[in-house]
Design an enzyme around this catalytic site. Structure first.
Site, short mmCIF file in Angstrom:
data_model
loop_
_atom_site.label_atom_id
_atom_site.label_comp_id
_atom_site.label_asym_id
_atom_site.label_seq_id
_atom_site.Cartn_x
_atom_site.Cartn_y
_atom_site.Cartn_z
N SER A 180 0.79 -1.23 0.00
CA SER A 180 0.00 0.00 0.00
C SER A 180 0.82 1.28 0.00
O SER A 180 0.32 2.32 -0.40
CB SER A 180 -0.96 0.00 1.20
N HIS A 208 -5.46 -3.48 -2.46
CA HIS A 208 -5.13 -2.56 -3.55
C HIS A 208 -4.99 -3.26 -4.90
O HIS A 208 -4.67 -2.62 -5.90
CB HIS A 208 -3.82 -1.82 -3.23
N LYS A 239 -12.15 0.49 -1.37
CA LYS A 239 -11.20 1.16 -2.28
C LYS A 239 -11.80 1.13 -3.70
O LYS A 239 -12.66 1.94 -4.01
CB LYS A 239 -9.83 0.53 -2.16
N1 PMP Z 1 -5.14 -3.88 3.78
C1 PMP Z 1 -4.43 -2.98 3.09
C2 PMP Z 1 -3.24 -3.43 2.34
C3 PMP Z 1 -4.83 -1.63 3.09
O1 PMP Z 1 -4.14 -0.71 2.44
C4 PMP Z 1 -6.00 -1.27 3.81
C5 PMP Z 1 -6.54 0.16 3.76
N2 PMP Z 1 -5.83 1.11 4.41
C6 PMP Z 1 -6.68 -2.24 4.52
C7 PMP Z 1 -6.24 -3.55 4.48
C8 PMP Z 1 -7.89 -1.90 5.33
O2 PMP Z 1 -9.00 -1.77 4.52
P1 PMP Z 1 -10.26 -0.92 5.01
O3 PMP Z 1 -9.95 0.50 4.73
O4 PMP Z 1 -11.37 -1.48 4.20
O5 PMP Z 1 -10.42 -1.19 6.47
#
Ligand code: PMP
Length: 391
Positions: A180, A208, A239
């Site tokens: 990310s 992602h 996302k």
């Molecule tokens: N896993 C990854 C790799 C992320 O980037 C994120 C988002 N920040 C999440 C999980 C968490 O997802 P959510 O925003 O739906 O809680």
């Protein structure tokens, strides 16, 4: 009220270091441009990859769901909060991911926490890439399993760890599909091969990658032709899908087990009708409007190449997440401020989200951006970068 002076002290120190953050307020919908401080600026910080947050079909589905079923569900899934639409969304997600079953959680964060804490005990070991997302790290903290961390995408380091952990009941390798903060893709073919050689399970957090990679955005596993060879795929609905929530796609056995054991699923109220129906619509849009993904990738190529030509360090990014690495936390903050003055909203990311000394501006393009907007963004990067001596 007195009592939090010890916390204030820490906040003051963060102010001095230039890493204290005020939350930036948006006053418009999440588009290619957003209204901040009375100005329309180019949005390069959202995860709204395909522009679905305000897609007319999703809005219509959400409104109709509220009209028919109300604003909330009034219960956790396992007591009285499972509506037909919740099951429908899970069936759709399972089909989308080419798995037997899927289960939706309140967020991607709680999905990772729920899955990891449910399936591992002190007889097991979890083997995690060092740059995995915070929700994986926290999920691992909740288990009693032994924790091992391998160097980022380093297959020698992973194999060494697999060799050293042969005595455990189960070994689970866990990795982000797309990282990310760096935008690089996990070497899943090599990971799966090692997992098969050493009889380990594989879990991929594709927050992602879903909606971005693979056929119709099926994700990183599909992108590498590994359908059926990765045991657990986690995705997010917040996302590319544009709404809110997380899910896990896997075998019927794992999903049934999680329904009984995953604590965020068991003890937190189910998604409201508007969220659930908008997510269902979003999966249909992914299947019916693949041109959104093509546009996302064209925009990705355009911005990434532009940044590289200007001489910025974009690390090893291969996806719409392109970091512009500057190193110093304070400099990254100044860079972000200057970009905003130049009409571009691109957040600076610093410790603890990334390692100390690896501060960066993280850019994310979406399918909504026009080339003209991206050209303007590049000009802003050039101006701010030169002013600060970064290029
Ligand atoms: N896993 C990854 C790799 C992320 O980037 C994120 C988002 N920040 C999440 C999980 C968490 O997802 P959510 O925003 O739906 O809680």
């Amino acid at each position: 009220m007195k009592g939090f002076e010890y916390l204030q002290k820490e906040l003051d120190a963060m102010q001095k270091q230039g890493i204290f953050r005020n939350l930036i307020e948006l006053k418009s919908e999440q588009g290619s441009k957003v209204m901040i401080d009375g100005r329309n600026v180019i949005q390069l910080s959202s995860n709204n990859y395909l522009g679905l947050t305000n897609h007319p079909r999703l809005k219509k589905a959400a409104l109709a769901a509220i009209e028919q079923f109300g604003a909330g569900t009034g219960s956790v899934r396992t007591i009285a909060g499972t509506f037909t639409m919740h099951n429908r969304l899970e069936e759709k997600l399972a089909k989308f991911k080419h798995t037997e079953a899927a289960l939706v959680f309140q967020s991607g964060f709680t999905t990772n926490q729920g899955v990891l804490s449910a399936i591992l005990t002190d007889e097991d070991v979890v083997i995690s890439d060092e740059l995995n997302h915070a929700s994986i790290i926290d999920g691992i903290r909740l288990t009693k399993a032994t924790r091992k961390v391998y160097q980022h995408v380093d297959m020698e380091s992973l194999e060494q760890t697999l060799k050293e952990t042969q005595e455990y009941r189960k070994r689970l390798i866990v990795t982000d599909g797309v990282f990310s903060m760096d935008g690089d893709i996990a070497p899943l073919p090599a990971i799966v091969e090692l997992a098969e050689k050493y009889d380990a399970l594989v879990m991929v957090d594709d927050a992602h990658g879903s909606g971005v990679l693979g056929e119709n955005g099926r994700g990183t596993v599909n992108h590498f032709g590994l359908d059926g060879r990765v045991h657990i795929q986690v995705g997010t609905l917040s996302k590319a899908i544009g709404v809110l929530g997380g899910y896990v796609a896997s075998t019927r056995t794992l999903i049934d087990y999680l329904i009984h054991k995953a604590r965020p699923f068991l003890f937190s109220t189910s998604h409201p009708p508007a969220v659930t129906m908008a997510c269902i619509e979003a999966v249909d849009v992914l299947l019916e409007e693949p041109e959104r993904i093509d546009k996302l990738w064209n925009n990705t190529k355009f911005l990434k190449e532009g940044l590289n030509i200007l001489g910025f360090n974009t690390g090893h990014s291969e996806t719409p997440i392109t970091p512009v690495i500057v190193g110093d936390e304070g400099l990254s903050r100044q860079f972000s401020d200057k970009l905003l003055q130049n009409g571009v909203f691109a957040q600076g990311i610093a410790f603890p989200t990334v390692a100390q000394g690896k501060a960066r501006i993280r850019t994310i393009v979406t399918a909504q951006h026009s080339q003209d907007e991206l050209q303007q963004a590049l000009k802003a990067f050039e101006n701010a970068g030169k002013e600060l001596g970064i290029i």
